[in-house]
Design a protein around this motif. Structure first.
Motif, PDB file in Angstrom:
ATOM      1  N   ASP A 122       0.990  -1.156   0.191  1.00 22.60           N
ATOM      2  CA  ASP A 122      -0.031   0.163   0.072  1.00 22.60           C
ATOM      3  C   ASP A 122       0.800   1.285   0.035  1.00 22.60           C
ATOM      4  O   ASP A 122       1.913   1.401   0.515  1.00 22.60           O
ATOM      5  CB  ASP A 122      -0.826   0.074   1.249  1.00 22.60           C
ATOM      6  CG  ASP A 122      -1.928  -0.960   1.097  1.00 22.60           C
ATOM      7  OD1 ASP A 122      -2.634  -1.348  -0.164  1.00 22.60           O
ATOM      8  OD2 ASP A 122      -2.630  -1.341   2.201  1.00 22.60           O
ATOM      9  N   GLU A 123       0.297   2.223  -0.813  1.00 21.90           N
ATOM     10  CA  GLU A 123       0.983   3.765  -0.707  1.00 21.90           C
ATOM     11  C   GLU A 123       0.690   4.402   0.731  1.00 21.90           C
ATOM     12  O   GLU A 123      -0.513   4.549   0.881  1.00 21.90           O
ATOM     13  CB  GLU A 123       0.887   4.468  -1.925  1.00 21.90           C
ATOM     14  CG  GLU A 123       1.615   3.686  -3.177  1.00 21.90           C
ATOM     15  CD  GLU A 123       1.632   4.474  -4.388  1.00 21.90           C
ATOM     16  OE1 GLU A 123       2.532   5.073  -4.885  1.00 21.90           O
ATOM     17  OE2 GLU A 123       0.380   4.710  -4.633  1.00 21.90           O
ATOM     18  N   VAL A 124       1.495   5.114   1.171  1.00 22.31           N
ATOM     19  CA  VAL A 124       1.218   5.726   2.354  1.00 22.31           C
ATOM     20  C   VAL A 124       1.983   7.102   2.361  1.00 22.31           C
ATOM     21  O   VAL A 124       3.150   7.402   1.777  1.00 22.31           O
ATOM     22  CB  VAL A 124       1.735   5.085   3.825  1.00 22.31           C
ATOM     23  CG1 VAL A 124       1.639   5.931   4.968  1.00 22.31           C
ATOM     24  CG2 VAL A 124       1.193   3.863   4.045  1.00 22.31           C
ATOM     25  N   TRP A 125       1.099   8.134   2.816  1.00 20.14           N
ATOM     26  CA  TRP A 125       1.823   9.844   2.715  1.00 20.14           C
ATOM     27  C   TRP A 125       2.499   9.820   4.165  1.00 20.14           C
ATOM     28  O   TRP A 125       2.023   9.470   5.132  1.00 20.14           O
ATOM     29  CB  TRP A 125       0.801  10.922   2.798  1.00 20.14           C
ATOM     30  CG  TRP A 125      -0.117  10.790   1.420  1.00 20.14           C
ATOM     31  CD1 TRP A 125      -1.333  10.654   1.012  1.00 20.14           C
ATOM     32  CD2 TRP A 125       0.391  11.543   0.290  1.00 20.14           C
ATOM     33  NE1 TRP A 125      -1.561  10.631  -0.287  1.00 20.14           N
ATOM     34  CE2 TRP A 125      -0.629  11.362  -0.773  1.00 20.14           C
ATOM     35  CE3 TRP A 125       1.734  11.987  -0.137  1.00 20.14           C
ATOM     36  CZ2 TRP A 125      -0.225  11.772  -2.143  1.00 20.14           C
ATOM     37  CZ3 TRP A 125       1.764  12.519  -1.545  1.00 20.14           C
ATOM     38  CH2 TRP A 125       0.613  12.408  -2.341  1.00 20.14           C
ATOM     39  N   LYS A 147      -2.974   6.497   1.270  1.00 25.54           N
ATOM     40  CA  LYS A 147      -3.220   6.879  -0.060  1.00 25.54           C
ATOM     41  C   LYS A 147      -4.735   6.771  -0.483  1.00 25.54           C
ATOM     42  O   LYS A 147      -5.276   7.618  -1.052  1.00 25.54           O
ATOM     43  CB  LYS A 147      -2.264   6.756  -1.077  1.00 25.54           C
ATOM     44  CG  LYS A 147      -2.326   7.467  -2.428  1.00 25.54           C
ATOM     45  CD  LYS A 147      -0.830   7.318  -3.284  1.00 25.54           C
ATOM     46  CE  LYS A 147      -1.050   8.330  -4.414  1.00 25.54           C
ATOM     47  NZ  LYS A 147      -2.199   7.874  -5.304  1.00 25.54           N
ATOM     48  N   LYS A 148      -5.090   5.501  -0.344  1.00 25.73           N
ATOM     49  CA  LYS A 148      -6.443   5.148  -0.979  1.00 25.73           C
ATOM     50  C   LYS A 148      -7.623   5.833  -0.197  1.00 25.73           C
ATOM     51  O   LYS A 148      -8.616   6.193  -0.937  1.00 25.73           O
ATOM     52  CB  LYS A 148      -6.734   3.507  -0.609  1.00 25.73           C
ATOM     53  CG  LYS A 148      -6.822   3.020   1.004  1.00 25.73           C
ATOM     54  CD  LYS A 148      -6.618   1.642   0.965  1.00 25.73           C
ATOM     55  CE  LYS A 148      -6.763   1.029   2.069  1.00 25.73           C
ATOM     56  NZ  LYS A 148      -6.718  -0.393   2.243  1.00 25.73           N
ATOM     57  N   ASN A 149      -7.427   6.381   0.949  1.00 24.97           N
ATOM     58  CA  ASN A 149      -8.224   7.415   1.453  1.00 24.97           C
ATOM     59  C   ASN A 149      -7.743   8.819   1.347  1.00 24.97           C
ATOM     60  O   ASN A 149      -8.710   9.702   1.295  1.00 24.97           O
ATOM     61  CB  ASN A 149      -8.483   7.176   3.202  1.00 24.97           C
ATOM     62  CG  ASN A 149      -8.745   5.674   3.578  1.00 24.97           C
ATOM     63  OD1 ASN A 149      -7.872   5.151   3.816  1.00 24.97           O
ATOM     64  ND2 ASN A 149      -9.971   5.489   3.159  1.00 24.97           N
ATOM     65  N   VAL A 150      -6.558   9.279   0.988  1.00 23.55           N
ATOM     66  CA  VAL A 150      -5.956  10.517   0.853  1.00 23.55           C
ATOM     67  C   VAL A 150      -5.478  10.647  -0.662  1.00 23.55           C
ATOM     68  O   VAL A 150      -4.132  10.391  -0.412  1.00 23.55           O
ATOM     69  CB  VAL A 150      -5.366  11.012   1.936  1.00 23.55           C
ATOM     70  CG1 VAL A 150      -4.948  12.690   1.886  1.00 23.55           C
ATOM     71  CG2 VAL A 150      -5.909  10.960   3.329  1.00 23.55           C
ATOM     72  N   PRO A 151      -6.013  10.715  -1.674  1.00 24.74           N
ATOM     73  CA  PRO A 151      -5.249  10.351  -3.009  1.00 24.74           C
ATOM     74  C   PRO A 151      -4.541  11.569  -3.374  1.00 24.74           C
ATOM     75  O   PRO A 151      -3.324  11.353  -3.902  1.00 24.74           O
ATOM     76  CB  PRO A 151      -6.570  10.623  -3.958  1.00 24.74           C
ATOM     77  CG  PRO A 151      -7.783  10.466  -3.180  1.00 24.74           C
ATOM     78  CD  PRO A 151      -7.543  10.770  -1.845  1.00 24.74           C
ATOM     79  N   LEU A 152      -4.750  12.640  -2.716  1.00 19.98           N
ATOM     80  CA  LEU A 152      -3.744  13.736  -3.235  1.00 19.98           C
ATOM     81  C   LEU A 152      -3.338  14.563  -1.694  1.00 19.98           C
ATOM     82  O   LEU A 152      -4.120  14.918  -1.105  1.00 19.98           O
ATOM     83  CB  LEU A 152      -4.155  14.727  -4.162  1.00 19.98           C
ATOM     84  CG  LEU A 152      -3.693  16.039  -4.485  1.00 19.98           C
ATOM     85  CD1 LEU A 152      -2.181  15.613  -5.176  1.00 19.98           C
ATOM     86  CD2 LEU A 152      -4.258  16.998  -5.313  1.00 19.98           C
ATOM     87  N   LEU A 153      -2.112  14.904  -1.578  1.00 19.06           N
ATOM     88  CA  LEU A 153      -1.585  15.713  -0.565  1.00 19.06           C
ATOM     89  C   LEU A 153      -0.356  16.704  -1.040  1.00 19.06           C
ATOM     90  O   LEU A 153       0.416  15.978  -1.914  1.00 19.06           O
ATOM     91  CB  LEU A 153      -1.112  14.888   0.732  1.00 19.06           C
ATOM     92  CG  LEU A 153      -1.189  15.444   1.908  1.00 19.06           C
ATOM     93  CD1 LEU A 153      -2.382  16.200   2.550  1.00 19.06           C
ATOM     94  CD2 LEU A 153      -0.623  14.359   3.137  1.00 19.06           C
TER      95      LEU A 153
END
Length: 239
Positions: A122-125, A147-153
């Motif tokens: 999974d990708e994580v900010w 990232k699946k919950n926060v697509p852009l930051l």
């Protein structure tokens, strides 16, 4: 007067003198012998009072140097609440600033994957920010968002308010957090990004933040300099 009452009385008197500035922060209390003579009691009773002062954050016992008075003018953060730093800024007094030291997408290691309940692919900010209050960096916030919950930051969002963006722009229904408070030894990261003022431990508030549907989407470590941390809560006895 019993020994128990005596040491509690001494503890209270010393605590009051620390709070009103009679014994200023960063100075040492009188020695055990001096306190024993002043209060006309045994060194054992004095030690019990000093131990309680230490346990409650008034002094730091230093081997060979005595009891150092800690700064009790600590900043108050509502640890039991779910409040962003920007929302707190108005009540902190003095100037405050957020400094972003690290920002980007990462793949979680096993520890972080466990904390977030996610998979290793999974990708994580990852966001690492210091909170500078009255000219000192006293809090280091390490935030991790799926990232699946926060697509852009963006870094610009992180410098302002992530929660303002998540709720107002992404419309995420942030609901509740489970929290754990521990004391840990300072890491190299703490030493790089905080003004530790000689302390070698930090208070760490670990947050597991959930959405309304109970989805865990954020894990945060808020690392506080030891002398500037105070647990603030409100409790009411049930009848």
């Amino acid at each position: 007067m019993t020994k128990n009452n005596k040491y509690m009385q001494i503890y209270q008197e010393l605590a009051d003198k620390i709070q009103d500035g009679t014994f200023p922060a960063n100075e040492t209390l009188p020695s055990e012998n001096e306190l024993s003579e002043f209060y006309e009691t045994s060194r054992e009773t004095i030690r019990k009072a000093l131990t309680l002062l230490s346990q409650r954050g008034f002094i730091q016992k230093l081997r060979g140097k005595g009891s150092l008075v800690l700064d009790v003018s600590k900043l108050s953060f509502p640890i039991s609440g779910l409040v962003s730093f920007k929302e707190l800024q108005g009540s902190l007094g003095g100037e405050s600033q957020t400094i972003v030291y690290d920002f980007g997408l990462i793949k979680p290691d096993k520890t972080l994957a466990h904390q977030l309940g996610c998979q290793l692919d999974d990708e994580v900010w990852k966001v690492v920010r210091a909170r500078n209050i009255k000219g000192e960096r006293i809090i280091l916030d390490k935030d991790f968002f799926l990232k699946k919950n926060v697509p852009l930051l963006t870094k610009e969002i992180c410098e302002k308010s992530i929660y303002e963006y998540l709720e107002n722009e992404l419309k995420l229904p942030i609901s509740y957090a489970k929290k754990e408070i521990v004391v840990e030894q300072c890491t190299e990261e703490d030493r790089s990004y905080l003004d530790l003022s000689g302390y070698d431990h930090v208070v760490v508030v670990k947050n597991y933040v959930h959405l309304e549907d109970t989805t865990l989407f954020q894990y945060t470590e808020s690392r506080h300099r030891l002398d500037k941390f105070r647990f603030v809560d409100f409790a009411r006895r049930k009848h």
